[in-house]
Design an enzyme around this catalytic site. Structure first.
Site, PDB file in Angstrom:
ATOM      1  N   ALA A  52      71.957  36.362 -20.473  1.00 26.43           N
ATOM      2  CA  ALA A  52      71.418  37.719 -20.350  1.00 26.43           C
ATOM      3  C   ALA A  52      70.172  37.842 -21.230  1.00 26.43           C
ATOM      4  O   ALA A  52      70.283  37.909 -22.457  1.00 26.43           O
ATOM      5  CB  ALA A  52      72.469  38.748 -20.747  1.00 26.43           C
ATOM      6  N   ILE A 103      57.164  29.353  14.081  1.00 24.08           N
ATOM      7  CA  ILE A 103      57.451  28.343  15.101  1.00 24.08           C
ATOM      8  C   ILE A 103      58.600  28.802  16.003  1.00 24.08           C
ATOM      9  O   ILE A 103      58.573  28.594  17.224  1.00 24.08           O
ATOM     10  CB  ILE A 103      57.775  26.986  14.442  1.00 24.08           C
ATOM     11  CG1 ILE A 103      56.493  26.384  13.846  1.00 24.08           C
ATOM     12  CG2 ILE A 103      58.412  26.020  15.442  1.00 24.08           C
ATOM     13  CD1 ILE A 103      56.715  25.149  13.007  1.00 24.08           C
ATOM     14  N   GLY A 157      59.864  34.866  18.379  1.00 19.37           N
ATOM     15  CA  GLY A 157      60.732  36.039  18.322  1.00 19.37           C
ATOM     16  C   GLY A 157      62.132  35.710  17.853  1.00 19.37           C
ATOM     17  O   GLY A 157      62.760  36.498  17.135  1.00 19.37           O
ATOM     18  N   GLU A 204      63.198  33.371 -12.984  1.00 20.61           N
ATOM     19  CA  GLU A 204      62.938  32.261 -13.916  1.00 20.61           C
ATOM     20  C   GLU A 204      61.490  32.263 -14.402  1.00 20.61           C
ATOM     21  O   GLU A 204      60.922  31.216 -14.705  1.00 20.61           O
ATOM     22  CB  GLU A 204      63.261  30.913 -13.256  1.00 20.61           C
ATOM     23  CG  GLU A 204      64.705  30.729 -12.866  1.00 20.61           C
ATOM     24  CD  GLU A 204      65.605  30.397 -14.046  1.00 20.61           C
ATOM     25  OE1 GLU A 204      65.094  29.947 -15.078  1.00 20.61           O
ATOM     26  OE2 GLU A 204      66.819  30.615 -13.923  1.00 20.61           O
TER      27      GLU A 204
END
Length: 379
Positions: free
Chosen positions: A121, A337, A340, A363
Site C-alpha cells: 500500500a 484487424i 466490427g 507501477e
C-alpha cells in the site's frame, strides 16, 4: 532469448497449465470481475506465488528471468490472472533487502508455503506519482506504532494476509521520513476496506481503498530503519516493473496470435484478409514491437539476476514504458484487424485492448517512467 534448458522446461510447464486452467476462465473472470482464488492454490503448488523466496526460507529460489517467463506466458490469455503469479514480489523484496533475519523467518516462511496472498500500500488519493506527498502517519507509542490514514489502488489488499504499508514517521517533507511496516489486516483492529473499484480492464484483480483507524503495529514489524521505506519500495518497484513489461509482451503476443488466426480465416473479396498487404504490414509491425519489447524485458531481467542495480533501475523504466506502449498499439491494431467483430465481447481482442491500457498507468505512469529515464541520461 537463449534460455537454459531448465528455463525452457519451466516455460513449457507454464504453457500447459495456462491452456488447461487459465484460458478456460479468462473471459469469465473479466466478465464477472471475480478474484480467481482457485489460482492461488494452483500457483502455490507450482511455486509461482513464492518464486522469489530463497531456499533457506523454504522457497524455490527463483529469479527475475523466471518471473518474467511466468508472467509473459500467463498474460497471453489474461494479464489479470498473470498478475497473481508473483503478486507477493512487492512484499517479499523489501523484507529480503531491508528486513531483519527475524522478520524474514517470521513472514517469508508462511508465504513460502504457497497459499498466502500479500499486497503493498503506497498510493493515496492525493499521492499517486508524487509518493512524497503521502499523509498516512505512523506514530511511535511504546512498543507499537499507531497508523492513521488512507491508501488508494491497493491491488489484492482486500484478500491479503500481509500488507506492506508505507507511512510517514517524521515531519520531514518529500520521500524523507517515510517508513515501511508489515500490517496483518485480518488480525489487527482498525483496518477497513472501501468499495471495489470498477475498472475498465484487468478485471479479477481487486483494487480497493484501505482505511487505517488507530491501527496498532508492533515495533518489530517496522521494515529496516525509520525513514527508509521509500528506498525499500523503489527497490521492489525496480524488480517488479520488468515483470509488467513481460506481461505486456505476453498480452501483445496473445493479440498477435489471435489476429493471425483470424486474418487467415476471414474472407473478403473472395480471399482471406491475410492476403492483403495492408493487413500484412499491420501484423509485421505488431511482431516487430513484440520482439523489441521481449528483448528489453529479458535484458532487464539479466541485470536484475546479476545484481546490476544501476542498469536494472534504468532498464526497468525503459522496459515497462516501451512494453506497455507497444501492447496498447498492438491490441488496438488487433481490434482493427478483427473489424466490427473486434469491438464485440465474442472475441478476446477487445478485452486485451482494455487490459493493455492499465499497464501505461500503474507501477508508475509512463510519463513518470520518461522522467526517470531522462534524469539518468542527464545525470
Amino acid at each position: 532469448m537463449n534460455f537454459t534448458e531448465e528455463q525452457i522446461a519451466f516455460r513449457d510447464s507454464i504453457r500447459r497449465m495456462v491452456d488447461r486452467h487459465v484460458a478456460p476462465i479468462a473471459a469469465e473472470v473479466d466478465e464477472t470481475d471475480r478474484f480467481p482464488e482457485e489460482l492461488v492454490k494452483l500457483y502455490g503448488e507450482m511455486g509461482l506465488m513464492q518464486l522469489w523466496i530463497p531456499e533457506r526460507y523454504g522457497g524455490p529460489e527463483g529469479n527475475l528471468t523466471m518471473m518474467c517467463i511466468a508472467r509473459e506466458e500467463i498474460s497471453r490469455v489474461s494479464p489479470a490472472c498473470g498478475s497473481i503469479a508473483g503478486l507477493n514480489t512487492m512484499f517479499i523484496m523489501p523484507l529480503l533487502h531491508f528486513g531483519t533475519e527475524e522478520q524474514r523467518e517470521r513472514f517469508l516462511r508462511p508465504v513460502a508455503e504457497g497459499g498466502v496472498v500479500t499486497a503493498i500500500a503506497i498510493s493515496e488519493p492525493q499521492a499517486g506519482s508524487d509518493v512524497g506527498a503521502m499523509t498516512t502517519r505512523a506514530v511511535r507509542d511504546g512498543d507499537s506504532y499507531v497508523i492513521n490514514g488512507r491508501k488508494q489502488w491497493c491491488s489484492y489488499g482486500v484478500v491479503a494476509d500481509y500488507i506492506v504499508v508505507m507511512a510517514r514517521t517524521s515531519g520531514q517533507s518529500g520521500a524523507e521520513g517515510i517508513s515501511a511496516f508489515v500490517v496483518e489486516p485480518k488480525k489487527m483492529k482498525g483496518v477497513t476496506f472501501g468499495r471495489h473499484e470498477r475498472k475498465m480492464g484487468w478485471r479479477g484483480a481487486p483494487n480497493t481503498p484501505i482505511f487505517f483507524d488507530n491501527v496498532r503495529v508492533p515495533v518489530e514489524n517496522l521494515i529496516g530503519e525509520e525513514g527508509k521505506g521509500f528506498k525499500a519500495s523503489m527497490r521492489a518497484l525496480d524488480l517488479n516493473r520488468p515483470t509488467i513489461g513481460a506481461q505486456c509482451v505476453g498480452l501483445a503476443q496473445g493479440a498477435l496470435d489471435a489476429s493471425i488466426a483470424y486474418a487467415k480465416e476471414r474472407k473478403q473479396f473472395k480471399r482471406s484478409i491475410a492476403e492483403f498487404q495492408g493487413v500484412q504490414f499491420m501484423l509485421a509491425d505488431m511482431a516487430i514491437g513484440i520482439e523489441a519489447a521481449r528483448a528489453l524485458v529479458y535484458e532487464c531481467a539479466r541485470a536484475g539476476d546479476t545484481g546490476d542495480w544501476e542498469r536494472l533501475n534504468y532498464l526497468a523504466s525503459v522496459a515497462k514504458c516501451f512494453g506497455s506502449d507497444m501492447a496498447m498499439k498492438v491490441t488496438t491494431d488487433a481490434v482493427q484487424i478483427f473489424g466490427g467483430y473486434g469491438y464485440t465481447m465474442d472475441y478476446p481482442v477487445e478485452r486485451m485492448m482494455r487490459d493493455a491500457k492499465l499497464a501505461q498507468i500503474f507501477e508508475g505512469t509512463n510519463q513518470i517512467q520518461r522522467v526517470v529515464i531522462a534524469k539518468q541520461l542527464l545525470a
